[in-house]
Design a protein around this motif. Structure first.
Motif: not given
Length: 303
Positions: A11-33
């Motif tokens: 479970r801890s690894n999943l959260w880490i993957i979700l966290g990195w995924g969220f950060l990537i999505v946010v980063g891509v969104g911010l870059a597009w914005y």
């Protein structure tokens, strides 16, 4: 105990993957914005900038269409008027009196009445001539003066004029005059100076210590008194004592004048160089050559 630990590790690894995924999505969104937004809104497509007017300056005026050139009129030549030479006024004949002035008379001769006098250097307009006399304009009328004592100018064309009749009375005729009706006698007026004295009134003439005898060549003193009864000046050539027998003229005064109503007295002497009896006169000669014995004679003896 191991299973639980493993589950927590997954479970801890999943959260880490979700966290990195969220950060990537946010980063891509911010870059597009950030690519599509410039702070004031989304970026628009680039358009051609419109021309903007400069603030504070008036708009440039629309140029007018060019007009065809206007032909400059050629000035008309006006000829200058031909100058007319001034008309030269005819020279006026005139006279100028000399250093002794000149007597003015009613006619061309010393037998005419003297009506005035022109001072030395005076000028008068000439209107005619008769012999050696000039007719001039004088005090609103015509008069005459002798040409020998004046200087004439522009007088070559002056015409001869008919003089006034002579004041000399005509000679008596043989025709008897009618008898005049007697009239009551009037008081006889006091006699005045004779006409040849020209208004001069001799008051007295005397010779001191007359009748003498006087020594030959000695001084014989005489006294004269005269008054000019005229209201004008009388000029004369000489004044003094005249010896009747010899014609000698002791000139006490020469080229002088009597002022109007002037009283004159003088004392002078004469010398006679030959013995005899002589008659002395007070004598005057005028500018025109006429002479008169004003008073005398005083008879004296010289030894």
């Amino acid at each position: 105990m191991r299973r639980g630990t493993s589950f927590r590790s997954e479970r801890s690894n999943l959260w880490i993957i979700l966290g990195w995924g969220f950060l990537i999505v946010v980063g891509v969104g911010l870059a597009w914005y950030g690519f599509t937004w410039n702070g004031n809104g989304p970026k628009q497509a680039a358009v051609e900038p419109a021309a903007t007017a400069t603030v504070g300056l008036p708009p440039s005026p629309t140029p007018l269409p060019a007009l065809p050139p206007t032909a400059t009129p050629v000035p008309t030549f006006t000829p200058l008027p031909t100058p007319v030479p001034p008309t030269q006024a005819p020279a006026i004949p005139s006279i100028v009196t000399g250093t002794d002035g000149a007597n003015v008379r009613t006619g061309p001769g010393t037998n005419f009445t003297r009506v005035g006098y022109l001072d030395p250097g005076a000028e008068a307009r000439v209107t005619g001539r008769y012999g050696d006399w000039w007719q001039i304009e004088y005090e609103g009328g015509m008069a005459w003066l002798f040409g020998g004592i004046v200087t004439a100018s522009n007088a070559d064309g002056v015409v001869q004029v008919q003089p006034p009749p002579s004041p000399t009375p005509p000679p008596p005729t043989s025709t008897p005059l009618p008898t005049a009706t007697p009239i009551p006698a009037e008081p006889t007026p006091l006699p005045g100076p004779p006409p040849e004295f020209r208004g001069l009134d001799p008051i007295s003439y005397s010779v001191e210590d007359a009748p003498g005898p006087f020594d030959v060549g000695s001084k014989i003193w005489f006294n004269m008194e005269i008054r000019n009864r005229n209201n004008y000046r009388v000029r004369y050539e000489s004044l003094g004592t005249w010896v009747q027998e010899t014609g000698k003229f002791q000139e006490s005064w020469t080229k002088q004048k009597f002022s109007a109503d002037q009283y004159f007295s003088w004392r002078d002497h004469i010398k006679i160089k030959s013995s005899g009896t002589y008659n002395l006169w007070m004598r005057i000669c005028f500018e025109d050559g006429a002479c008169a014995n004003l008073m005398g004679p005083v008879t004296i003896k010289v030894e």
